[in-house]
Write a protein that holds these residues in place. Structure first.
Motif, short mmCIF file in Angstrom:
data_model
loop_
_atom_site.label_atom_id
_atom_site.label_comp_id
_atom_site.label_asym_id
_atom_site.label_seq_id
_atom_site.Cartn_x
_atom_site.Cartn_y
_atom_site.Cartn_z
N ARG A 31 -17.55 -2.19 3.22
CA ARG A 31 -16.97 -1.66 1.88
C ARG A 31 -15.49 -1.14 1.99
N GLY A 32 -15.33 -0.16 3.11
CA GLY A 32 -14.06 0.29 3.12
C GLY A 32 -12.95 -0.83 3.61
N ALA A 33 -13.36 -1.86 4.36
CA ALA A 33 -12.18 -2.83 4.72
C ALA A 33 -11.93 -3.72 3.51
N VAL A 34 -12.82 -4.13 2.66
CA VAL A 34 -12.72 -4.78 1.43
C VAL A 34 -11.87 -3.97 0.50
N THR A 35 -12.05 -2.56 0.43
CA THR A 35 -11.30 -1.68 -0.44
C THR A 35 -9.83 -1.83 0.04
N THR A 36 -9.56 -1.55 1.24
CA THR A 36 -8.29 -1.53 2.02
C THR A 36 -7.46 -2.90 1.46
N ARG A 37 -8.40 -3.97 1.71
CA ARG A 37 -7.46 -5.37 1.47
C ARG A 37 -7.22 -5.50 -0.12
N LEU A 38 -8.28 -5.15 -1.02
CA LEU A 38 -8.14 -5.23 -2.35
C LEU A 38 -6.75 -4.17 -2.70
N ALA A 39 -6.66 -3.12 -2.44
CA ALA A 39 -5.68 -2.13 -2.43
C ALA A 39 -4.29 -2.97 -2.33
N ALA A 40 -4.09 -3.63 -1.21
CA ALA A 40 -2.89 -4.60 -1.03
C ALA A 40 -2.63 -5.45 -1.96
N LEU A 41 -3.85 -6.23 -2.32
CA LEU A 41 -3.67 -7.34 -3.51
C LEU A 41 -3.06 -6.83 -4.70
N ALA A 42 -4.01 -5.51 -4.96
CA ALA A 42 -3.30 -4.78 -6.30
C ALA A 42 -2.14 -4.45 -6.37
N ALA A 43 -1.73 -3.74 -5.38
CA ALA A 43 -0.36 -3.41 -5.20
C ALA A 43 0.56 -4.60 -5.44
N ALA A 44 0.41 -5.74 -5.03
CA ALA A 44 1.25 -6.78 -5.24
C ALA A 44 1.11 -7.42 -6.56
N GLY A 45 0.13 -6.78 -7.40
CA GLY A 45 -0.07 -7.31 -8.73
C GLY A 45 -1.01 -8.52 -8.94
N LEU A 46 -1.70 -8.87 -7.66
CA LEU A 46 -2.46 -10.18 -7.77
C LEU A 46 -3.83 -9.93 -8.16
N VAL A 47 -4.39 -8.79 -8.01
CA VAL A 47 -5.88 -8.53 -8.43
C VAL A 47 -5.77 -7.45 -9.73
#
Length: 384
Positions: A31-47
């Motif tokens: 879950r932590g690894a998924v959260t890290t990847r989602l944070a990067a996608l969110a920072a780019a405005g994609l998610v």
């Protein structure tokens, strides 16, 4: 499977996942690894966070989804006598578009200058989100690396001309190109469940092209060409000369240009000049035009029956200008397929009009650009 941020985004945008729990389960990541990847996608405005899922006890889990406003793509569909341009969001929804006729034989410089002006007019001066790609379609075979026509008899003078210098005046985003029938086929798969996992997609217009979908995948995707149905030699065409330089092609008796010539040779009405004119006269009730549209479907069906027997599709999608007279054109197609195809191959075959009608090619160009812009490798490179 690949566990990069781009791959997680693909799971979300294709509907295979809609929550963190789904991503953890499908990717095998913590879950932590998924959260890290989602944070990067969110920072780019994609998610972005979507609607909340129903609670199963404990903490309520929010849905996750692609943010369609994180960018836009441009679409340019060029045909023999018409060009369409548009702006789409990342969900493939049309923001703005226009369609204009042009004279057959127009030079690439003249038309592309007009295309650039129209795109600049449609884009806001200071767009809130970046343009992430441009999808272009041309008739005939195309060269994806050179972004140019490779062999298009209906676009004389276009072969080998790189279209990127013109489009660079609008955006520095990547330019993708494909054949017009290929993008029509792509438009039937983008953003929703296809009508059937195995489909034939017919582009019936000035020329005749055929796209194939088997097990949900486009056959030959990325080759820059599709099934050259119109240039199959048929006995009924004899030695009639074709636009491609050969003789006896199916197009000479069933292609839109041949049907228009046949109509104009025997009609007392104003010349149709183009397939859209033929279809317009047929829909207005002209008996000669109606006969020819139906006969065009019948002539085509004799050859198309071979593909139906081989692929055994559940659906035959009919697009292109002749598809605008769907009931009339497919009446001839059905008659011929019933006669020439195996009974089991056509027993459950459904004939459907192109989902996006006259704008199908434009939607397919947008899908081409979006699929590239949101491909895992492209997204990961952007985040890096």
């Amino acid at each position: 499977m690949d566990t990069s941020p781009g791959s997680l985004l693909t799971l979300l945008r294709t509907g295979r996942a809609s929550s963190r729990a789904d991503l953890v389960r499908l990717s095998g990541l913590s879950r932590g690894a998924v959260t890290t990847r989602l944070a990067a996608l969110a920072a780019a405005g994609l998610v972005r966070e979507g609607d909340e899922l129903a609670s199963t006890g404990g903490r309520r889990a929010g849905t996750l989804e692609l943010d369609p406003d994180a960018g836009s793509v441009l679409a340019v569909a060029v045909g023999r006598s018409r060009s369409q341009v548009g702006v789409f969001d990342l969900a493939g929804r049309e923001i703005t578009s226009d369609s204009r006729d042009h004279e057959p034989g127009i030079a690439p410089g003249e038309l592309m200058t007009d295309v650039v002006d129209r795109l600049l007019h449609q884009l806001p001066p200071d767009p809130a989100a970046p343009v992430l790609g441009v999808g272009v379609s041309l008739p005939g075979a195309v060269d994806g690396e050179k972004v140019a026509s490779l062999d298009a008899p209906v676009l004389a003078g276009w072969d080998g001309i790189d279209l990127r210098p013109w489009l660079a005046k609008v955006t520095d985003a990547p330019v993708l190109i494909d054949n017009d029938t290929a993008v029509l086929t792509r438009s039937e798969l983008f953003g929703r469940a296809p009508a059937h996992p195995s489909m034939l997609v017919l582009k019936a217009s000035t020329g005749l092209g055929l796209g194939m979908v088997v097990d949900g995948r486009i056959v030959g995707a990325g080759r820059g060409r599709t099934g050259e149905l119109g240039h199959t030699r048929v006995a009924a065409a004899g030695d009639l000369p074709c636009r491609c330089g050969a003789t006896g092609c199916l197009e000479t008796i069933a292609g839109g240009w041949a049907l228009v010539a046949e109509l104009d040779a025997g009609s007392t009405l104003a010349p149709a000049r183009h397939v859209r004119g033929l279809v317009g006269q047929a829909l207005d009730g002209d008996p000669s035009a109606r006969r020819l549209v139906r006969e065009g479907g019948r002539r085509l069906g004799e050859t198309l029956a071979v593909a139906v027997n081989l692929v055994q599709p559940g659906v035959l999608v009919v697009g292109g200008d002749l598809g605008a007279a769907f009931d009339l054109y497919t009446a001839g197609l059905r008659e011929s397929l019933a006669t020439h195809a195996h009974p089991l191959a056509v027993r459950d075959l459904r004939l459907l009009p192109a989902t996006h009608g006259e704008a199908a090619g434009l939607h397919g160009c947008a899908a081409l650009a979006i699929d590239h812009a949101l491909a895992p490798d492209t997204v990961d490179a952007r985040l890096a």
